[in-house]
Design an enzyme around this catalytic site. Structure first.
Site, PDB file in Angstrom:
ATOM      1  CG  HIS A 269     -14.649   3.964   4.486  1.00 11.60           C
ATOM      2  ND1 HIS A 269     -14.124   4.412   5.647  1.00 11.60           N
ATOM      3  CD2 HIS A 269     -13.846   2.994   3.892  1.00 11.60           C
ATOM      4  CE1 HIS A 269     -12.884   3.409   5.928  1.00 11.60           C
ATOM      5  NE2 HIS A 269     -12.933   2.864   4.684  1.00 11.60           N
ATOM      6  CG  HIS A 270     -15.048   5.517   8.461  1.00 14.42           C
ATOM      7  ND1 HIS A 270     -13.583   5.566   7.612  1.00 14.42           N
ATOM      8  CD2 HIS A 270     -14.660   6.876   9.276  1.00 14.42           C
ATOM      9  CE1 HIS A 270     -13.228   6.800   7.737  1.00 14.42           C
ATOM     10  NE2 HIS A 270     -13.886   7.489   8.591  1.00 14.42           N
TER      11      HIS A 270
ATOM     12  CG  HIS B 188     -14.349   8.603   4.263  1.00 12.62           C
ATOM     13  ND1 HIS B 188     -13.411   8.000   4.561  1.00 12.62           N
ATOM     14  CD2 HIS B 188     -14.476   9.424   3.341  1.00 12.62           C
ATOM     15  CE1 HIS B 188     -12.641   7.948   3.455  1.00 12.62           C
ATOM     16  NE2 HIS B 188     -13.336   8.809   2.606  1.00 12.62           N
TER      17      HIS B 188
ATOM     18  CG  HIS C 299      -7.691   2.437   4.492  1.00 15.83           C
ATOM     19  ND1 HIS C 299      -7.116   3.709   3.574  1.00 15.83           N
ATOM     20  CD2 HIS C 299      -8.252   2.828   5.266  1.00 15.83           C
ATOM     21  CE1 HIS C 299      -7.617   4.408   4.285  1.00 15.83           C
ATOM     22  NE2 HIS C 299      -8.411   4.195   5.260  1.00 15.83           N
TER      23      HIS C 299
ATOM     24  CG  MET D  49      -5.754   5.864   7.697  1.00 16.11           C
ATOM     25  SD  MET D  49      -7.183   6.635   8.600  1.00 16.11           S
ATOM     26  CE  MET D  49      -6.811   8.210   7.948  1.00 16.11           C
TER      27      MET D  49
END
Length: 885
Positions: free
Chosen positions: A104-105, A171, A243, A313
């Protein structure tokens, strides 16, 4: 001799087959990984490797995950390395090796002591990242390209920086990406130098920690603001992160009450560091502020700030530099800021940046089963709204109106708050060649005002008149619109005025702008003003002025002059002034104002708050003139327009339905029995009907489609949605691929620019590129087959000769295979910064994914076709201006 031939043929076949397998392997790897990340675990072992570039001062450092296999979704894993030098060093480039297929990041921190000495550890729990205070140095997500710092700027690490270790946090959103049990080695290469850098880079992070997004609510704002109390910083890059519910994130510096944009971007685009506004610096006494705009549509429960796929977020990163003697590597802001402060935020911060359906489809989320269901519903809805029925076409209702309306020149149309049609016409007055002198002064005042009712409220279904007003008031009516308080805003080109008139039948003039019968070009006068648009939220009005003056003027709801602007430019070197800005429409969902620039044959749109140019729509089909426009927010937005006669073109007079985002013409329409003579205004009703007022024939035409569509807002009047039996208009949107970083840079993060439609050739190339395996894999297979045929012939001949000589010849064949080795390259995507005990102490928040520095969570994205460039993002930052600037 025959043996040599056989050997040659076998060798050629082997080479060709190997080439075919190599090509397939390359295609497989390019699809799986944005970067060339080795899936072999041995490629992750040496993670502190140094390379000398041009001299002994420059080296590179790799930090990667040591072949990990996460087993649970929403896992945060960290790995750390000690810097390979005891001296000061400076990071000048970040080169990610990751793909959002897998991750994801990722975030990179600097600190003295990691919390663990293991090769990797779970840092989404209590452990966290560092024992001491950690500083964010780099963030990456959504296949963002590499980041290159400006010359003479670097992140300081090593001896005197307080950072002897680097910690990489990744993540992993959805472990289903690891169902083939591959091992992940995602990471980043740091290009470094030991040469002293005059300016030190740092990160300033603004993040919301207490936003709650209500289910079904269309807009929720998350605001963050802090006073700045340190030495001057000079932003050179910014990055946004939310998100899936985030629509736009904007950051500002506030100085002396003036908001200056640092950067603005859609968090649904590649989450790279984009160039910041070079003209903005931040000094002591300034305020730094950010706003994230969310939508709760499609959700059935409240959404909180958090670290999982069900959370949201709001992060705005500022990458800055400052003088080395004052260097601060990391600062953050988590204060909400006052409501009074954010009342003055520029309107652009509230305007979502459109991400096309093509981009969204290429960024499919890798969520749990419930996320897949949510995404499917959202995508189905998006598809339903953005695909035009092939049968959709506007046709005239020839039986409307059922009885004659007895109209003069029809100059304006609008909708009232009851969704009735409002017609503005000139009765027995006509605009002719002798109506004005060379100074634009009206020459027929002696005729007096129009004695007929110039404003008619008409039933849109049958055409019967419901109400009539406007007697003995106007001389040459032109434009009309309505506001949410049911007032009429009209322009009269003979009076050179804009009037606010009550709709109660008493014809009370509530406000008059301009001086009657006196043309002018200053802030208090107009010269033949043409139309008015009303901001649905603030009540501010926009006036197109007009036949003499080439400008748009903005006034407050009370009539106070605010500012004005001229034409925008879609070409930097050419700025063509307006030539009769003839019709205006306010776009409430985009906070923009669009104008029909009549004689230039174009439609231009501007940010309503600032007058800043957004886009231009110019089509050959217009024939050089565009008389009127209106807007519907259906799908990605629809613009309805009518053209006019031009002495230089012979295009037919007709109406157009245009997709706002792609600027494609979706439909054209015109009367069946009687042609347009001078179509002068256009409006769409809640029932999906389109009305065109024709000044030449003194008529109003009604067009409709068998499948009704979504209601529109015209001039600020909200129209009720149709019943369930009525379907929405579906707009045909050309598939749009992910924007490269270059395209994103060209936008300069100032306005919500929409991408130009692609050329057919480019589109075909992209279609071909999307299916490389077919076209490129067939050719080697054909060549292999052709080469094997002679081999079989030679073998057959040999067998035949052998049998002739020996009458019994045994031919032994050994099976052999040429094996192509397909390396599985797993791209990785990453990021994270947790808030730990702060959020754990708040009701409704879990600490999962929130250690002491975890700030990014998961929306479980998958992007198999992201086309973000892998080239470096470059920033040409100038030396900082004097502190007083």
């Amino acid at each position: 001799m025959m043996g040599v031939a056989v050997v040659c043929v076998v060798v050629l076949a082997f080479i060709c087959h190997s080439h075919s397998m190599k090509l397939q392997n390359t295609l497989y790897r390019s699809r799986r990984s944005q970067e060339k990340v080795l899936a072999d675990p041995s490629g992750c072992v040496s993670r502190t490797k140094q390379k000398v570039f041009t001299n002994s001062d420059n080296f590179s450092l790799d930090i990667q995950m040591p072949a990990v296999v996460p087993t649970v979704s929403d896992t945060y894993l960290c790995t750390a390395i000690a810097l390979p030098t005891t001296q000061n060093a400076y990071i000048v480039d970040f080169i990610p090796h990751a793909s959002m297929d897998t991750v994801h990041h990722m975030l990179l921190f600097g600190c003295r002591t990691p919390v663990s000495s293991s090769s990797y550890w779970d840092c989404g729990s209590v452990q966290g990242t560092c024992e001491d205070e950690a500083s964010i140095m780099y963030a990456w997500a959504r296949n963002a390209p590499p980041t290159r710092l400006p010359k003479d700027v670097g992140f300081k690490v090593g001896r005197n920086s307080g950072m002897s270790h680097l910690v990489l946090q990744i993540h992993y959103g959805d472990v289903s990406a690891f169902k083939d049990h591959h091992k992940d080695c995602s990471g980043v290469t740091l290009r470094m130098t030991s040469k002293l850098q005059p300016f030190i880079a740092g990160i300033y992070l603004l993040m919301s920690v207490d936003t709650v997004i209500l289910p079904g609510k269309r807009v929720t704002n998350a605001d963050v603001a802090c006073d700045y109390t340190s030495y001057p910083i000079y932003p050179f890059a910014f990055r946004t992160h939310t998100h899936r519910l985030g629509q736009v994130v904007s950051g500002y510096r506030i100085r002396d009450g003036l908001w200056s944009l640092i950067g603005r971007q859609s968090p649904q685009r590649p989450q790279a560091f984009y160039p910041a506004n070079k003209e903005v610096n931040v000094k002591y006494g300034d305020t730094i502020a950010a706003r994230c705009v969310f939508t709760g549509e499609g959700r059935t429960s409240k959404t909180y700030i958090g670290g999982t796929s069900d959370d949201e977020m709001c992060n705005f990163y500022i990458m800055y530099y400052m003088e080395s003697k004052h260097a601060i590597p990391y600062m953050n802001c988590m204060d909400s800021g006052s409501k009074d402060l954010f009342q003055h935020i520029p309107a652009e911060a509230n305007v979502p940046i459109t991400v096309s359906s093509g981009q969204m489809n290429s960024m499919m989320h890798m969520g749990h089963s419930i996320d897949h269901k949510d995404n499917k519903l959202a995508l189905d809805k998006d598809k339903a709204e953005q695909n035009l029925d092939q049968d959709y076409h506007l046709e005239q209702i020839s039986t409307w109106p059922q009885s004659s309306l007895q109209l003069g020149q029809v100059s304006g149309l609008a909708l009232d708050s009851d969704a009735n049609l409002v017609i503005f016409h000139r009765g027995d007055h006509r605009w002719g060649a002798s109506s004005f002198n060379s100074q634009a002064r009206y020459q027929q005042r002696s005729q007096g005002p129009i004695q007929q009712s110039t404003i008619l409220v008409v039933d849109p279904a049958k055409g019967n008149i419901l109400k009539a007003s406007g007697r003995d008031m106007f001389f040459l009516p032109h434009g009309i619109t309505t506001d949410k308080k049911k007032n009429y805003w009209v322009t009269d080109v003979a009076l050179h005025q804009v009037l606010k008139v009550s709709s109660d039948g008493r014809d009370t003039v509530l406000l008059a702008l301009g001086e009657a019968f006196t043309p002018g070009s200053d802030n208090n006068h107009f010269c033949q003003p043409t139309d008015v648009a009303v901001d649905t939220e603030t009540g501010d009005i926009f006036v197109s002025d007009g036949y003499c003056n080439a400008r748009i003027m903005k006034f407050s709801a009370e009539g106070k002059y605010m500012f004005q602007w001229g034409a925008g430019s879609s070409e930097r070197k050419r700025r063509i002034p307006f030539r009769i800005p003839h019709s205006l429409v306010f776009l409430p969902d985009r906070q923009e104002v669009c104008v029909a620039d009549r004689e230039n044959g174009r439609i231009q749109c501007f940010i309503a708050q600032t007058g800043e140019f957004v886009k231009e729509i110019r089509k050959e089909e217009f024939g050089g003139e565009v008389f009127a426009i209106t807007y519907s927010p259906a799908g990605d937005g629809l613009i309805f327009a009518v053209n006019g006669d031009s002495p230089y073109h012979s295009n037919p007079l007709r109406g157009f339905v245009i997709d706002y985002s792609t600027m494609d013409i979706l439909d054209t329409f015109n009367p069946e029995k009687k042609e347009f003579k001078m179509p002068h205004d256009i409006v769409e009703t809640s029932g999906g009907s389109v009305f065109v007022g024709d000044a030449g024939s003194g008529s109003v035409f009604k067009f409709t489609n068998a499948k009704s569509h979504r209601s529109v807002k015209k001039a600020g009047i909200e129209v009720e949605e149709l019943d369930e039996m009525e379907t929405f208009v579906q707009t045909k949107v050309r598939p749009e691929h992910n924007m490269s970083k270059t395209a994103a840079i060209q936008e300069k993060q100032t306005v919500s620019l929409q991408p130009e439609p692609e050329e057919e050739g480019e589109e075909e190339k992209k279609k071909s590129a999307a299916k490389p395996g077919r076209g490129q894999g067939v050719l080697p297979a054909i060549i292999t087959t052709l080469l094997l045929i002679p081999l079989l012939v030679v073998i057959s001949v040999g067998v035949f000769i052998c049998c002739r000589k020996n009458n019994a010849c045994e031919v032994k064949t050994e099976s052999s295979s040429v094996r192509g080795i397909l390396g599985k390259i797993r791209g990785k995507a990453v990021g994270g910064l947790n808030l730990g005990n702060f959020l754990a102490s708040r009701k409704g928040y879990s600490r999962q994914g929130f250690d002491q520095l975890s700030t990014e969570g998961s929306d479980q994205e998958r992007n198999e076709g992201d086309s973000s460039d892998s080239e470096n993002e470059e920033y040409s930052a100038l030396p900082p201006p004097p502190p007083s600037s």
